[in-house]
Design a protein around this motif. Sequence first.
Motif, PDB file in Angstrom:
ATOM      1  N   THR A   1      -7.371 -18.867 -11.433  1.00 13.61           N
ATOM      2  CA  THR A   1      -7.921 -17.771 -12.232  1.00 13.61           C
ATOM      3  C   THR A   1      -9.414 -17.681 -11.951  1.00 13.61           C
ATOM      4  N   TYR A   2      -9.956 -16.481 -12.094  1.00 12.37           N
ATOM      5  CA  TYR A   2     -11.368 -16.274 -11.792  1.00 12.37           C
ATOM      6  C   TYR A   2     -12.241 -17.027 -12.785  1.00 12.37           C
ATOM      7  N   GLN A   3     -13.192 -17.823 -12.263  1.00 11.11           N
ATOM      8  CA  GLN A   3     -14.085 -18.620 -13.111  1.00 11.11           C
ATOM      9  C   GLN A   3     -15.527 -18.411 -12.639  1.00 11.11           C
ATOM     10  N   ALA A   4     -16.223 -17.529 -13.361  1.00  9.03           N
ATOM     11  CA  ALA A   4     -17.572 -17.158 -12.955  1.00  9.03           C
ATOM     12  C   ALA A   4     -18.521 -18.344 -12.905  1.00  9.03           C
ATOM     13  N   ASP A   5     -18.343 -19.314 -13.815  1.00  8.84           N
ATOM     14  CA  ASP A   5     -19.265 -20.451 -13.859  1.00  8.84           C
ATOM     15  C   ASP A   5     -19.157 -21.317 -12.609  1.00  8.84           C
ATOM     16  N   LYS A   6     -17.980 -21.339 -11.984  1.00 10.56           N
ATOM     17  CA  LYS A   6     -17.821 -22.113 -10.754  1.00 10.56           C
ATOM     18  C   LYS A   6     -18.272 -21.328  -9.519  1.00 10.56           C
ATOM     19  N   ILE A   7     -18.176 -20.020  -9.604  1.00  9.94           N
ATOM     20  CA  ILE A   7     -18.548 -19.172  -8.468  1.00  9.94           C
ATOM     21  C   ILE A   7     -20.055 -18.981  -8.388  1.00  9.94           C
ATOM     22  N   ASP A   8     -20.699 -18.867  -9.553  1.00  6.56           N
ATOM     23  CA  ASP A   8     -22.155 -18.712  -9.597  1.00  6.56           C
ATOM     24  C   ASP A   8     -22.845 -19.858  -8.864  1.00  6.56           C
ATOM     25  N   GLY A   9     -23.660 -19.509  -7.878  1.00  2.00           N
ATOM     26  CA  GLY A   9     -24.416 -20.524  -7.152  1.00  2.00           C
ATOM     27  C   GLY A   9     -23.679 -21.146  -5.984  1.00  2.00           C
ATOM     28  N   PHE A  10     -22.407 -20.776  -5.780  1.00  2.00           N
ATOM     29  CA  PHE A  10     -21.648 -21.333  -4.655  1.00  2.00           C
ATOM     30  C   PHE A  10     -22.268 -20.869  -3.343  1.00  2.00           C
ATOM     31  N   LYS A  11     -22.433 -21.775  -2.399  1.00  2.00           N
ATOM     32  CA  LYS A  11     -23.079 -21.442  -1.137  1.00  2.00           C
ATOM     33  C   LYS A  11     -22.031 -21.207  -0.049  1.00  2.00           C
TER      34      LYS A  11
ATOM     35  N   ILE B   1      -1.756 -12.105   2.130  1.00  2.53           N
ATOM     36  CA  ILE B   1      -3.094 -12.328   1.573  1.00  2.53           C
ATOM     37  C   ILE B   1      -3.044 -12.341   0.045  1.00  2.53           C
ATOM     38  N   LYS B   2      -2.209 -11.466  -0.534  1.00  5.68           N
ATOM     39  CA  LYS B   2      -2.083 -11.407  -1.996  1.00  5.68           C
ATOM     40  C   LYS B   2      -1.630 -12.733  -2.599  1.00  5.68           C
ATOM     41  N   ASN B   3      -0.901 -13.511  -1.824  1.00  9.89           N
ATOM     42  CA  ASN B   3      -0.349 -14.770  -2.331  1.00  9.89           C
ATOM     43  C   ASN B   3      -1.288 -15.962  -2.163  1.00  9.89           C
ATOM     44  N   LEU B   4      -2.455 -15.741  -1.553  1.00  7.17           N
ATOM     45  CA  LEU B   4      -3.401 -16.846  -1.356  1.00  7.17           C
ATOM     46  C   LEU B   4      -4.086 -17.213  -2.677  1.00  7.17           C
ATOM     47  N   ALA B   5      -4.338 -18.497  -2.860  1.00  8.80           N
ATOM     48  CA  ALA B   5      -5.068 -18.957  -4.047  1.00  8.80           C
ATOM     49  C   ALA B   5      -6.477 -18.382  -4.047  1.00  8.80           C
ATOM     50  N   GLY B   6      -6.914 -17.918  -5.221  1.00 13.16           N
ATOM     51  CA  GLY B   6      -8.271 -17.403  -5.346  1.00 13.16           C
ATOM     52  C   GLY B   6      -8.413 -15.918  -5.104  1.00 13.16           C
ATOM     53  N   ILE B   7      -7.329 -15.259  -4.681  1.00 15.76           N
ATOM     54  CA  ILE B   7      -7.399 -13.832  -4.362  1.00 15.76           C
ATOM     55  C   ILE B   7      -6.935 -12.995  -5.541  1.00 15.76           C
ATOM     56  N   ASP B   8      -7.712 -11.991  -5.870  1.00 14.33           N
ATOM     57  CA  ASP B   8      -7.267 -10.969  -6.806  1.00 14.33           C
ATOM     58  C   ASP B   8      -6.375 -10.019  -6.010  1.00 14.33           C
ATOM     59  N   PRO B   9      -5.092  -9.900  -6.350  1.00 17.10           N
ATOM     60  CA  PRO B   9      -4.181  -9.050  -5.568  1.00 17.10           C
ATOM     61  C   PRO B   9      -4.672  -7.618  -5.389  1.00 17.10           C
ATOM     62  N   LYS B  10      -5.425  -7.100  -6.375  1.00 16.27           N
ATOM     63  CA  LYS B  10      -5.933  -5.736  -6.265  1.00 16.27           C
ATOM     64  C   LYS B  10      -6.983  -5.597  -5.164  1.00 16.27           C
ATOM     65  N   ARG B  11      -7.571  -6.719  -4.775  1.00 14.28           N
ATOM     66  CA  ARG B  11      -8.615  -6.697  -3.751  1.00 14.28           C
ATOM     67  C   ARG B  11      -8.108  -7.190  -2.389  1.00 14.28           C
ATOM     68  N   ALA B  12      -6.824  -7.437  -2.284  1.00 18.78           N
ATOM     69  CA  ALA B  12      -6.293  -8.073  -1.071  1.00 18.78           C
ATOM     70  C   ALA B  12      -6.585  -7.274   0.200  1.00 18.78           C
ATOM     71  N   ASP B  13      -6.543  -5.938   0.106  1.00 20.60           N
ATOM     72  CA  ASP B  13      -6.741  -5.129   1.314  1.00 20.60           C
ATOM     73  C   ASP B  13      -8.207  -4.935   1.690  1.00 20.60           C
ATOM     74  N   VAL B  14      -9.137  -5.242   0.773  1.00 23.70           N
ATOM     75  CA  VAL B  14     -10.562  -5.057   1.102  1.00 23.70           C
ATOM     76  C   VAL B  14     -11.293  -6.374   1.358  1.00 23.70           C
ATOM     77  N   ILE B  15     -10.594  -7.507   1.222  1.00 21.90           N
ATOM     78  CA  ILE B  15     -11.276  -8.781   1.421  1.00 21.90           C
ATOM     79  C   ILE B  15     -11.665  -9.000   2.883  1.00 21.90           C
ATOM     80  N   LEU B  16     -10.794  -8.630   3.826  1.00 25.40           N
ATOM     81  CA  LEU B  16     -11.146  -8.793   5.244  1.00 25.40           C
ATOM     82  C   LEU B  16     -12.305  -7.882   5.651  1.00 25.40           C
ATOM     83  N   PRO B  17     -12.308  -6.589   5.299  1.00 26.81           N
ATOM     84  CA  PRO B  17     -13.497  -5.781   5.573  1.00 26.81           C
ATOM     85  C   PRO B  17     -14.766  -6.377   4.959  1.00 26.81           C
ATOM     86  N   GLY B  18     -14.636  -6.945   3.751  1.00 25.79           N
ATOM     87  CA  GLY B  18     -15.799  -7.568   3.120  1.00 25.79           C
ATOM     88  C   GLY B  18     -16.314  -8.769   3.888  1.00 25.79           C
TER      89      GLY B  18
END
Length: 362
Positions: free
Chosen positions: A277-287, A308-325
Amino acid sequence: MLVVSYAEGTIILLVIAPRSKFYFLLFLGIYIHSTLLKTKIDNQKSNTMKQLTLNNHIIATIDIGTNSMLMLGVDYYKKTTHFLFDHYYMPRLGEGLAQSHCINQKALARAYKDLQACKKTLDGYQRPYHIFITASSAIREAENQKDIVATLEKIFSPGSIEIISGQEEARLSYLSLKDCYSIDSKNILFDIGGGSTEIAFGKNDTLIESQSIKFGTVKLLDMYFKPKHSFDKLDQAREYILQQLSNCSILPPKNTQFFGTAGSFTQCASMLLQLETYQADKIDGFKLSKKNITDKISQLSNLSIKQIKNLAGIDPKRADVILPGLIIIECLMQFFKTDSIKVYDRGIRFGKLFDVIYRYSG
Protein backbone atom coordinates in the motif's frame (compact mmCIF):
# COMPACT_ATOMS: atom_id res chain seq x y z
CA MET A 1 -14.13 63.45 -33.23
CA LEU A 2 -14.15 60.62 -30.62
CA VAL A 3 -15.33 61.24 -27.07
CA VAL A 4 -15.01 58.42 -24.54
CA SER A 5 -16.47 58.70 -21.04
CA TYR A 6 -15.92 55.89 -18.53
CA ALA A 7 -17.90 55.52 -15.32
CA GLU A 8 -18.60 52.34 -13.35
CA GLY A 9 -17.76 50.05 -16.23
CA THR A 10 -19.78 51.97 -18.86
CA ILE A 11 -18.44 53.51 -22.03
CA ILE A 12 -20.21 56.42 -23.70
CA LEU A 13 -18.87 56.66 -27.22
CA LEU A 14 -19.71 59.68 -29.35
CA VAL A 15 -18.57 59.43 -32.92
CA ILE A 16 -18.69 62.31 -35.36
CA ALA A 17 -16.73 61.12 -38.34
CA PRO A 18 -17.04 60.15 -41.98
CA ARG A 19 -18.45 56.64 -42.55
CA SER A 20 -14.97 55.38 -43.55
CA LYS A 21 -13.71 56.05 -40.02
CA PHE A 22 -16.83 55.03 -38.16
CA TYR A 23 -16.06 51.34 -37.71
CA PHE A 24 -12.47 51.95 -36.70
CA LEU A 25 -13.58 54.31 -33.96
CA LEU A 26 -16.43 52.03 -32.91
CA PHE A 27 -14.12 49.04 -32.42
CA LEU A 28 -11.60 51.26 -30.66
CA GLY A 29 -14.33 52.21 -28.20
CA ILE A 30 -15.31 48.58 -27.67
CA TYR A 31 -11.67 47.63 -27.07
CA ILE A 32 -11.21 50.41 -24.51
CA HIS A 33 -14.45 49.36 -22.79
CA SER A 34 -13.45 45.72 -22.53
CA THR A 35 -9.98 46.60 -21.24
CA LEU A 36 -11.29 48.95 -18.55
CA LEU A 37 -14.04 46.54 -17.54
CA LYS A 38 -11.55 43.67 -17.21
CA THR A 39 -9.35 45.89 -15.03
CA LYS A 40 -12.33 46.71 -12.83
CA ILE A 41 -13.28 43.03 -12.45
CA ASP A 42 -9.67 42.08 -11.65
CA ASN A 43 -9.51 44.81 -9.02
CA GLN A 44 -12.77 43.66 -7.46
CA LYS A 45 -11.46 40.09 -7.36
CA SER A 46 -8.19 41.28 -5.81
CA ASN A 47 -10.05 43.29 -3.14
CA THR A 48 -12.21 40.28 -2.33
CA MET A 49 -9.12 38.13 -1.83
CA LYS A 50 -7.55 40.77 0.40
CA GLN A 51 -10.60 40.56 2.65
CA LEU A 52 -10.56 36.75 2.75
CA THR A 53 -10.99 35.36 6.25
CA LEU A 54 -9.12 32.13 6.77
CA ASN A 55 -9.57 31.71 10.51
CA ASN A 56 -11.93 28.89 11.54
CA HIS A 57 -12.34 27.77 7.93
CA ILE A 58 -11.40 24.69 5.99
CA ILE A 59 -8.87 25.53 3.28
CA ALA A 60 -8.92 23.12 0.36
CA THR A 61 -6.76 23.07 -2.76
CA ILE A 62 -7.44 21.01 -5.87
CA ASP A 63 -4.82 20.37 -8.55
CA ILE A 64 -6.43 19.37 -11.87
CA GLY A 65 -3.67 17.84 -13.96
CA THR A 66 -3.47 15.99 -17.25
CA ASN A 67 -3.54 12.59 -15.55
CA SER A 68 -4.69 13.05 -11.97
CA MET A 69 -6.80 15.28 -9.74
CA LEU A 70 -5.52 15.84 -6.20
CA MET A 71 -7.35 17.50 -3.32
CA LEU A 72 -5.78 18.62 -0.04
CA GLY A 73 -7.72 19.97 2.93
CA VAL A 74 -6.76 21.47 6.27
CA ASP A 75 -8.61 23.09 9.14
CA TYR A 76 -7.16 26.55 9.77
CA TYR A 77 -7.58 28.05 13.22
CA LYS A 78 -5.55 30.82 14.86
CA LYS A 79 -2.71 30.49 12.36
CA THR A 80 -2.34 26.75 12.86
CA THR A 81 -3.35 24.01 10.44
CA HIS A 82 -4.83 20.62 11.20
CA PHE A 83 -4.65 18.05 8.40
CA LEU A 84 -8.04 16.73 7.24
CA PHE A 85 -7.60 14.88 3.95
CA ASP A 86 -5.43 14.32 0.89
CA HIS A 87 -7.49 12.65 -1.84
CA TYR A 88 -6.38 11.28 -5.17
CA TYR A 89 -8.42 10.76 -8.35
CA MET A 90 -7.42 9.85 -11.88
CA PRO A 91 -9.78 11.26 -14.53
CA ARG A 92 -6.97 11.37 -17.14
CA LEU A 93 -8.33 14.60 -18.54
CA GLY A 94 -5.58 14.81 -21.18
CA GLU A 95 -6.28 11.43 -22.79
CA GLY A 96 -5.97 11.82 -26.57
CA LEU A 97 -5.15 15.53 -26.27
CA ALA A 98 -1.81 15.15 -28.09
CA GLN A 99 -3.64 14.07 -31.26
CA SER A 100 -6.95 15.97 -31.13
CA HIS A 101 -5.81 19.12 -29.27
CA CYS A 102 -9.16 18.99 -27.47
CA ILE A 103 -10.35 17.39 -24.24
CA ASN A 104 -12.86 14.69 -25.15
CA GLN A 105 -16.28 14.25 -23.59
CA LYS A 106 -15.46 10.97 -21.83
CA ALA A 107 -12.45 12.52 -20.09
CA LEU A 108 -14.55 15.57 -19.17
CA ALA A 109 -17.26 13.33 -17.69
CA ARG A 110 -14.67 11.56 -15.52
CA ALA A 111 -13.24 14.88 -14.31
CA TYR A 112 -16.72 16.23 -13.62
CA LYS A 113 -17.58 13.17 -11.52
CA ASP A 114 -14.32 13.43 -9.56
CA LEU A 115 -14.78 17.15 -8.92
CA GLN A 116 -18.29 16.41 -7.67
CA ALA A 117 -16.74 13.92 -5.23
CA CYS A 118 -14.41 16.69 -4.03
CA LYS A 119 -17.36 18.98 -3.35
CA LYS A 120 -19.23 16.19 -1.57
CA THR A 121 -16.24 15.71 0.73
CA LEU A 122 -16.14 19.41 1.61
CA ASP A 123 -19.89 19.71 2.06
CA GLY A 124 -19.79 16.69 4.38
CA TYR A 125 -17.88 18.69 7.00
CA GLN A 126 -20.74 21.20 7.25
CA ARG A 127 -18.18 23.91 7.88
CA PRO A 128 -17.35 27.13 6.01
CA TYR A 129 -14.54 26.54 3.54
CA HIS A 130 -12.42 28.26 0.92
CA ILE A 131 -11.61 26.29 -2.24
CA PHE A 132 -8.68 27.04 -4.54
CA ILE A 133 -8.61 25.07 -7.79
CA THR A 134 -5.66 25.15 -10.18
CA ALA A 135 -5.70 23.65 -13.68
CA SER A 136 -2.47 22.94 -15.49
CA SER A 137 -1.25 21.55 -18.81
CA ALA A 138 -4.32 19.73 -20.22
CA ILE A 139 -6.78 22.58 -19.74
CA ARG A 140 -4.10 25.15 -20.52
CA GLU A 141 -3.42 23.63 -23.94
CA ALA A 142 -6.90 22.44 -24.94
CA GLU A 143 -8.51 24.27 -27.83
CA ASN A 144 -11.90 23.75 -26.17
CA GLN A 145 -10.59 25.20 -22.90
CA LYS A 146 -13.48 27.64 -22.37
CA ASP A 147 -16.15 24.95 -22.71
CA ILE A 148 -14.28 22.60 -20.38
CA VAL A 149 -13.80 25.24 -17.69
CA ALA A 150 -17.41 26.45 -17.97
CA THR A 151 -18.65 22.89 -17.43
CA LEU A 152 -16.37 22.12 -14.48
CA GLU A 153 -17.05 25.46 -12.79
CA LYS A 154 -20.74 24.55 -12.49
CA ILE A 155 -19.77 22.36 -9.52
CA PHE A 156 -18.40 25.17 -7.35
CA SER A 157 -18.89 28.60 -8.92
CA PRO A 158 -17.97 30.67 -12.00
CA GLY A 159 -14.35 31.77 -11.76
CA SER A 160 -13.43 29.04 -9.29
CA ILE A 161 -10.81 27.45 -11.57
CA GLU A 162 -7.49 29.20 -12.07
CA ILE A 163 -5.57 28.13 -15.19
CA ILE A 164 -1.93 28.46 -14.25
CA SER A 165 1.17 28.75 -16.42
CA GLY A 166 4.00 26.24 -16.42
CA GLN A 167 6.13 28.77 -14.54
CA GLU A 168 3.46 29.09 -11.86
CA GLU A 169 3.34 25.29 -11.58
CA ALA A 170 7.08 25.28 -10.96
CA ARG A 171 6.82 28.09 -8.41
CA LEU A 172 4.12 26.33 -6.42
CA SER A 173 6.00 23.01 -6.50
CA TYR A 174 9.18 24.69 -5.29
CA LEU A 175 7.20 26.48 -2.58
CA SER A 176 5.96 23.10 -1.33
CA LEU A 177 9.52 21.78 -1.33
CA LYS A 178 11.04 24.60 0.68
CA ASP A 179 8.21 24.52 3.22
CA CYS A 180 8.27 20.76 3.75
CA TYR A 181 12.02 20.22 3.80
CA SER A 182 15.03 21.87 5.30
CA ILE A 183 16.81 22.66 2.06
CA ASP A 184 19.99 24.59 1.63
CA SER A 185 22.52 25.45 -1.04
CA LYS A 186 21.45 24.85 -4.68
CA ASN A 187 18.40 22.79 -5.65
CA ILE A 188 16.68 21.60 -8.80
CA LEU A 189 13.15 20.25 -8.63
CA PHE A 190 11.56 18.12 -11.36
CA ASP A 191 7.75 17.89 -11.44
CA ILE A 192 6.70 15.34 -14.08
CA GLY A 193 3.05 15.76 -15.00
CA GLY A 194 0.86 14.09 -17.55
CA GLY A 195 1.20 16.86 -20.13
CA SER A 196 4.29 18.84 -19.16
CA THR A 197 7.38 18.68 -16.98
CA GLU A 198 8.34 21.63 -14.80
CA ILE A 199 11.94 22.32 -13.83
CA ALA A 200 12.70 24.74 -11.01
CA PHE A 201 16.12 25.94 -9.86
CA GLY A 202 16.56 27.67 -6.54
CA LYS A 203 19.16 28.65 -3.98
CA ASN A 204 18.18 27.91 -0.39
CA ASP A 205 14.49 28.80 -0.19
CA THR A 206 14.50 31.26 -3.12
CA LEU A 207 13.34 30.24 -6.59
CA ILE A 208 15.77 31.60 -9.17
CA GLU A 209 14.57 30.22 -12.50
CA SER A 210 11.94 27.85 -13.82
CA GLN A 211 10.87 26.34 -17.12
CA SER A 212 7.98 24.25 -18.37
CA ILE A 213 8.84 21.63 -21.00
CA LYS A 214 6.05 20.19 -23.14
CA PHE A 215 6.36 16.51 -22.43
CA GLY A 216 4.64 14.39 -19.81
CA THR A 217 3.62 10.80 -19.15
CA VAL A 218 0.17 10.87 -20.79
CA LYS A 219 1.46 12.82 -23.77
CA LEU A 220 4.27 10.28 -24.32
CA LEU A 221 1.83 7.40 -23.80
CA ASP A 222 -0.37 8.71 -26.61
CA MET A 223 2.57 9.48 -28.89
CA TYR A 224 4.84 6.43 -28.47
CA PHE A 225 3.34 3.72 -26.28
CA LYS A 226 0.02 2.88 -27.93
CA PRO A 227 -1.30 0.35 -28.77
CA LYS A 228 1.75 -1.17 -27.05
CA HIS A 229 5.35 -0.21 -26.49
CA SER A 230 8.34 -1.48 -28.45
CA PHE A 231 12.08 -0.95 -28.08
CA ASP A 232 12.13 1.22 -31.24
CA LYS A 233 9.45 3.47 -29.75
CA LEU A 234 11.36 3.73 -26.48
CA ASP A 235 14.31 5.16 -28.42
CA GLN A 236 12.00 7.52 -30.31
CA ALA A 237 10.57 8.73 -27.01
CA ARG A 238 14.08 9.30 -25.63
CA GLU A 239 15.03 11.27 -28.73
CA TYR A 240 11.92 13.44 -28.44
CA ILE A 241 12.49 14.16 -24.73
CA LEU A 242 16.15 15.08 -25.19
CA GLN A 243 15.27 17.30 -28.14
CA GLN A 244 12.74 19.15 -25.97
CA LEU A 245 15.26 19.42 -23.14
CA SER A 246 17.79 20.99 -25.49
CA ASN A 247 15.72 24.17 -25.21
CA CYS A 248 16.14 24.24 -21.42
CA SER A 249 18.32 27.15 -20.29
CA ILE A 250 18.71 26.00 -16.68
CA LEU A 251 22.33 24.99 -16.11
CA PRO A 252 22.86 23.79 -12.55
CA PRO A 253 26.17 24.60 -10.85
CA LYS A 254 28.23 21.97 -9.07
CA ASN A 255 26.93 20.40 -5.86
CA THR A 256 23.29 20.90 -6.84
CA GLN A 257 20.72 18.73 -5.06
CA PHE A 258 18.05 17.15 -7.27
CA PHE A 259 14.47 16.49 -6.14
CA GLY A 260 11.56 14.86 -7.92
CA THR A 261 7.84 15.04 -7.25
CA ALA A 262 4.63 13.56 -8.73
CA GLY A 263 3.56 10.04 -9.67
CA SER A 264 6.50 8.92 -11.79
CA PHE A 265 8.95 9.45 -8.95
CA THR A 266 6.71 8.20 -6.15
CA GLN A 267 5.63 5.09 -8.07
CA CYS A 268 9.22 4.22 -8.88
CA ALA A 269 10.14 4.52 -5.20
CA SER A 270 7.09 2.46 -4.25
CA MET A 271 8.15 -0.30 -6.67
CA LEU A 272 11.70 -0.37 -5.36
CA LEU A 273 10.40 -0.54 -1.78
CA GLN A 274 7.83 -3.16 -2.87
CA LEU A 275 5.09 -1.47 -0.88
CA GLU A 276 1.77 -3.27 -0.84
CA THR A 277 0.00 0.00 0.00
CA TYR A 278 1.17 3.54 -0.66
CA GLN A 279 3.13 4.94 2.31
CA ALA A 280 4.17 8.55 1.88
CA ASP A 281 6.41 8.53 4.96
CA LYS A 282 8.58 5.80 3.43
CA ILE A 283 8.65 7.37 -0.02
CA ASP A 284 9.54 10.87 1.18
CA GLY A 285 13.29 11.31 0.90
CA PHE A 286 13.89 8.03 -0.95
CA LYS A 287 16.89 8.39 -3.26
CA LEU A 288 16.55 7.06 -6.82
CA SER A 289 19.81 6.10 -8.49
CA LYS A 290 20.54 5.94 -12.20
CA LYS A 291 20.93 2.17 -11.86
CA ASN A 292 17.48 1.94 -10.24
CA ILE A 293 15.94 3.65 -13.26
CA THR A 294 17.88 1.63 -15.84
CA ASP A 295 16.97 -1.66 -14.15
CA LYS A 296 13.27 -0.79 -13.91
CA ILE A 297 13.11 0.30 -17.56
CA SER A 298 14.71 -2.99 -18.57
CA GLN A 299 12.23 -4.93 -16.45
CA LEU A 300 9.05 -3.11 -17.44
CA SER A 301 9.82 -2.87 -21.16
CA ASN A 302 9.53 -6.67 -21.33
CA LEU A 303 6.17 -6.80 -19.55
CA SER A 304 2.59 -6.23 -20.65
CA ILE A 305 0.40 -3.64 -18.94
CA LYS A 306 -1.48 -6.50 -17.25
CA GLN A 307 1.78 -7.87 -15.84
CA ILE A 308 2.91 -4.41 -14.68
CA LYS A 309 -0.38 -4.00 -12.78
CA ASN A 310 0.50 -7.05 -10.69
CA LEU A 311 3.90 -5.75 -9.56
CA ALA A 312 4.32 -4.81 -5.89
CA GLY A 313 4.25 -1.06 -5.34
CA ILE A 314 2.32 -0.23 -8.50
CA ASP A 315 -0.96 1.63 -8.52
CA PRO A 316 -2.91 -0.27 -11.22
CA LYS A 317 -4.39 3.00 -12.49
CA ARG A 318 -0.87 4.21 -13.29
CA ALA A 319 0.41 0.98 -14.84
CA ASP A 320 0.39 2.29 -18.42
CA VAL A 321 2.19 5.58 -17.62
CA ILE A 322 4.95 4.25 -15.36
CA LEU A 323 7.27 3.28 -18.24
CA PRO A 324 6.91 6.68 -19.99
CA GLY A 325 7.62 8.26 -16.60
CA LEU A 326 10.78 6.22 -16.11
CA ILE A 327 12.01 7.18 -19.58
CA ILE A 328 11.52 10.85 -18.66
CA ILE A 329 13.46 10.39 -15.40
CA GLU A 330 16.27 8.62 -17.29
CA CYS A 331 16.52 11.50 -19.78
CA LEU A 332 16.45 14.13 -17.03
CA MET A 333 19.34 12.38 -15.29
CA GLN A 334 21.25 12.20 -18.56
CA PHE A 335 20.65 15.83 -19.52
CA PHE A 336 21.43 17.28 -16.09
CA LYS A 337 24.31 14.85 -15.48
CA THR A 338 23.11 13.57 -12.12
CA ASP A 339 23.33 10.06 -10.71
CA SER A 340 20.53 10.42 -8.16
CA ILE A 341 17.26 12.23 -7.45
CA LYS A 342 15.57 12.47 -4.05
CA VAL A 343 11.82 11.78 -4.10
CA TYR A 344 9.33 13.88 -2.17
CA ASP A 345 5.58 13.41 -1.90
CA ARG A 346 4.17 16.92 -2.18
CA GLY A 347 3.50 19.18 -5.15
CA ILE A 348 1.21 21.92 -6.44
CA ARG A 349 -1.66 21.35 -4.01
CA PHE A 350 0.68 21.87 -1.03
CA GLY A 351 2.35 24.86 -2.67
CA LYS A 352 -1.03 26.49 -3.32
CA LEU A 353 -2.06 25.89 0.30
CA PHE A 354 1.09 27.56 1.62
CA ASP A 355 0.70 30.37 -0.90
CA VAL A 356 -2.86 31.10 0.27
CA ILE A 357 -1.88 31.06 3.94
CA TYR A 358 1.09 33.39 3.34
CA ARG A 359 -0.98 35.85 1.36
CA TYR A 360 -4.17 36.04 3.41
CA SER A 361 -3.45 34.99 6.98
CA GLY A 362 -2.62 38.54 8.03
